[in-house]
Design a protein around this motif. Structure first.
Motif, PDB file in Angstrom:
ATOM      1  N   ILE A  79      42.397  37.773  27.362  1.00 24.24           N
ATOM      2  CA  ILE A  79      42.575  38.432  28.665  1.00 24.24           C
ATOM      3  C   ILE A  79      41.226  38.658  29.339  1.00 24.24           C
ATOM      4  O   ILE A  79      40.248  39.024  28.676  1.00 24.24           O
ATOM      5  N   PHE A  80      41.163  38.414  30.649  1.00 22.66           N
ATOM      6  CA  PHE A  80      39.936  38.566  31.429  1.00 22.66           C
ATOM      7  C   PHE A  80      40.232  39.347  32.701  1.00 22.66           C
ATOM      8  O   PHE A  80      41.294  39.186  33.282  1.00 22.66           O
ATOM      9  N   ASN A  81      39.237  40.136  33.143  1.00 23.42           N
ATOM     10  CA  ASN A  81      39.416  40.777  34.454  1.00 23.42           C
ATOM     11  C   ASN A  81      38.204  40.551  35.343  1.00 23.42           C
ATOM     12  O   ASN A  81      37.820  41.388  36.140  1.00 23.42           O
ATOM     13  N   SER A  82      37.644  39.339  35.235  1.00 20.68           N
ATOM     14  CA  SER A  82      36.460  39.000  36.040  1.00 20.68           C
ATOM     15  C   SER A  82      36.639  37.708  36.828  1.00 20.68           C
ATOM     16  O   SER A  82      35.653  37.078  37.203  1.00 20.68           O
ATOM     17  N   LEU A  83      37.897  37.320  37.092  1.00 26.05           N
ATOM     18  CA  LEU A  83      38.112  36.087  37.859  1.00 26.05           C
ATOM     19  C   LEU A  83      37.654  36.282  39.300  1.00 26.05           C
ATOM     20  O   LEU A  83      37.954  37.299  39.914  1.00 26.05           O
ATOM     21  N   VAL A  84      36.928  35.294  39.821  1.00 25.17           N
ATOM     22  CA  VAL A  84      36.454  35.399  41.207  1.00 25.17           C
ATOM     23  C   VAL A  84      36.565  34.032  41.897  1.00 25.17           C
ATOM     24  O   VAL A  84      36.315  32.992  41.291  1.00 25.17           O
ATOM     25  N   HIS A  85      37.009  34.077  43.166  1.00 27.51           N
ATOM     26  CA  HIS A  85      37.171  32.867  43.982  1.00 27.51           C
ATOM     27  C   HIS A  85      35.781  32.376  44.408  1.00 27.51           C
ATOM     28  O   HIS A  85      35.026  33.123  45.010  1.00 27.51           O
ATOM     29  N   ILE A  86      35.496  31.119  44.089  1.00 26.72           N
ATOM     30  CA  ILE A  86      34.187  30.550  44.448  1.00 26.72           C
ATOM     31  C   ILE A  86      34.302  29.631  45.658  1.00 26.72           C
ATOM     32  O   ILE A  86      33.411  29.591  46.503  1.00 26.72           O
ATOM     33  N   GLY A  87      35.408  28.909  45.788  1.00 26.39           N
ATOM     34  CA  GLY A  87      35.594  28.034  46.948  1.00 26.39           C
ATOM     35  C   GLY A  87      36.973  27.418  46.927  1.00 26.39           C
ATOM     36  O   GLY A  87      37.621  27.348  45.878  1.00 26.39           O
ATOM     37  N   SER A  88      37.443  26.973  48.116  1.00 26.99           N
ATOM     38  CA  SER A  88      38.780  26.376  48.224  1.00 26.99           C
ATOM     39  C   SER A  88      38.712  24.865  48.342  1.00 26.99           C
ATOM     40  O   SER A  88      39.696  24.172  48.136  1.00 26.99           O
ATOM     41  N   ASN A  89      37.583  24.316  48.707  1.00 29.80           N
ATOM     42  CA  ASN A  89      37.487  22.894  48.989  1.00 29.80           C
ATOM     43  C   ASN A  89      36.139  22.327  48.527  1.00 29.80           C
ATOM     44  O   ASN A  89      35.216  22.290  49.304  1.00 29.80           O
ATOM     45  N   PRO A  90      36.022  21.902  47.261  1.00 30.94           N
ATOM     46  CA  PRO A  90      37.032  21.797  46.212  1.00 30.94           C
ATOM     47  C   PRO A  90      37.439  23.184  45.675  1.00 30.94           C
ATOM     48  O   PRO A  90      36.660  24.137  45.796  1.00 30.94           O
ATOM     49  N   PRO A  91      38.632  23.295  45.062  1.00 31.10           N
ATOM     50  CA  PRO A  91      39.077  24.576  44.526  1.00 31.10           C
ATOM     51  C   PRO A  91      38.298  24.969  43.272  1.00 31.10           C
ATOM     52  O   PRO A  91      38.399  24.316  42.239  1.00 31.10           O
ATOM     53  N   LEU A  92      37.492  26.030  43.370  1.00 26.30           N
ATOM     54  CA  LEU A  92      36.627  26.473  42.270  1.00 26.30           C
ATOM     55  C   LEU A  92      36.881  27.940  41.953  1.00 26.30           C
ATOM     56  O   LEU A  92      37.009  28.760  42.858  1.00 26.30           O
ATOM     57  N   LEU A  93      36.920  28.257  40.665  1.00 25.21           N
ATOM     58  CA  LEU A  93      37.088  29.641  40.218  1.00 25.21           C
ATOM     59  C   LEU A  93      35.984  30.001  39.228  1.00 25.21           C
ATOM     60  O   LEU A  93      35.570  29.152  38.428  1.00 25.21           O
ATOM     61  N   GLY A  94      35.524  31.238  39.275  1.00 24.95           N
ATOM     62  CA  GLY A  94      34.477  31.697  38.368  1.00 24.95           C
ATOM     63  C   GLY A  94      34.977  32.785  37.436  1.00 24.95           C
ATOM     64  O   GLY A  94      35.893  33.528  37.771  1.00 24.95           O
ATOM     65  N   LEU A  95      34.393  32.872  36.250  1.00 26.75           N
ATOM     66  CA  LEU A  95      34.681  33.924  35.266  1.00 26.75           C
ATOM     67  C   LEU A  95      33.357  34.376  34.655  1.00 26.75           C
ATOM     68  O   LEU A  95      32.477  33.552  34.392  1.00 26.75           O
TER      69      LEU A  95
END
Lengths: 211, 211
Positions: free
Chosen positions: B46-62
């Protein structure tokens, strides 16, 4: 259940894609960042990319997108090295959302939104007076993300302003008592209800509720 | 209102400080990360540090903390280059919380928690079968944060599995319809209610509700 792969995703209309991907990733934090520029003009901008980096020392991260409306905030942080993070009350969501409009550099979002600035003595960035929880930070690290030209800006917390009555004996802050909002995507503001708190999990123990 | 500065903060008991600072920063995202190790053993954390990095390309950070329970997940991502991000249903919060216990490397959190793994053909990491929204990612960038020895791990989204009926005509995903939870701090799971959606803000226009 639908499955969308990269090929399908690339074919989607840009605005739809931004809404879709920003909201589908789950509930997000939302906060207002207060800064001043070199001419001492105040700036206020809404962010939904706050992330906890560490508690000891207390560090918070924010993602800054290139050439966006948030650019004034980014420049001010790099110039003055200080900023405030302010959580948002339910009654302030319309004003907070309005700070995302592309105001010119000489227009303060405080005046435009009606949110009132206030100050902590000796700290060179404005707080949102109505915010139930505010943090004062100093710039610690500015990390470029080469994947898409964004930056992770890390600040160290110098002070915290908060309502003492929302803090439990174990340190937990009940944000639902404070009237703080969260968000979904780019434009939906949410109110939370606590379903359950759980004790620290151990491999040989059943998951146990707190209280 | 109370004001706590760095000097006061440093004097506080460690566990109190961690609870206090993690919960006081506002509502957070919470998700389960599914991986496999080189021996094809599954892992779920379980993580509670997900962050949106960009939509184009779709990128997620942890954010990954050093030498923590999340270490198995971190090692698996670096070894296999793939992982899943799974949002959590209200009915699964106790099981999801239990994955935070320090299980040994040869124990799968799927078995320990009772959450059921499933797979997308050709993708080498397990999904949570009951999750209403899952993402498949490939490792894109691993960025060290020198301030405290953590890492920002950025993944590119290869596929998204979701319920089509929660998506509005503009792309917005209504997570409240999907039964997804958020969190406060390290152990409180929250349900959200949408207060309001607002139109794209412009400097010369009043803030307007959507619908």
């Amino acid at each position: 259940m639908a499955i969308l792969n990269r090929e399908n995703f690339n074919g989607i209309n840009h605005r739809f894609k931004v809404q879709f991907f920003n909201s589908l990733i789950g509930y997000k934090n939302v906060c207002l960042i207060g800064t001043k520029n070199a001419d001492k003009r105040t700036n206020l901008a809404i962010f939904n990319s706050l992330v906890h980096i560490g508690s000891n020392p207390p560090l918070l991260g924010l993602i800054f997108r290139p050439r966006s409306v948030e650019r004034h905030t980014y420049e001010n942080i790099l110039n003055t090295h200080v900023y405030t993070i302010n959580l948002i009350l339910e009654k302030d969501i319309a004003a907070a959302h309005q700070t995302s409009a592309r105001y010119s550099r000489d227009q303060s979002e405080f005046e435009a939104s009606g949110l009132v600035p206030t100050y902590i003595e000796g700290f060179n960035a404005p707080l949102v007076a109505s915010s139930p929880i505010s943090f004062g930070l100093t710039l610690k690290e500015n990390i470029p993300i080469s994947s898409n030209g964004t930056n992770l800006v890390i600040g160290e917390v110098l002070w915290i302003k908060y309502h003492e009555e929302i803090i439990s004996s174990d340190g937990f802050a009940d944000l639902t008592q404070a009237g703080v909002v969260g968000c979904i995507g780019l434009d939906a503001y949410t109110k939370g209800t606590i379903l359950q708190r759980f004790e620290y999990a151990k491999p040989d123990k059943e998951t146990r509720h707190i209280q």
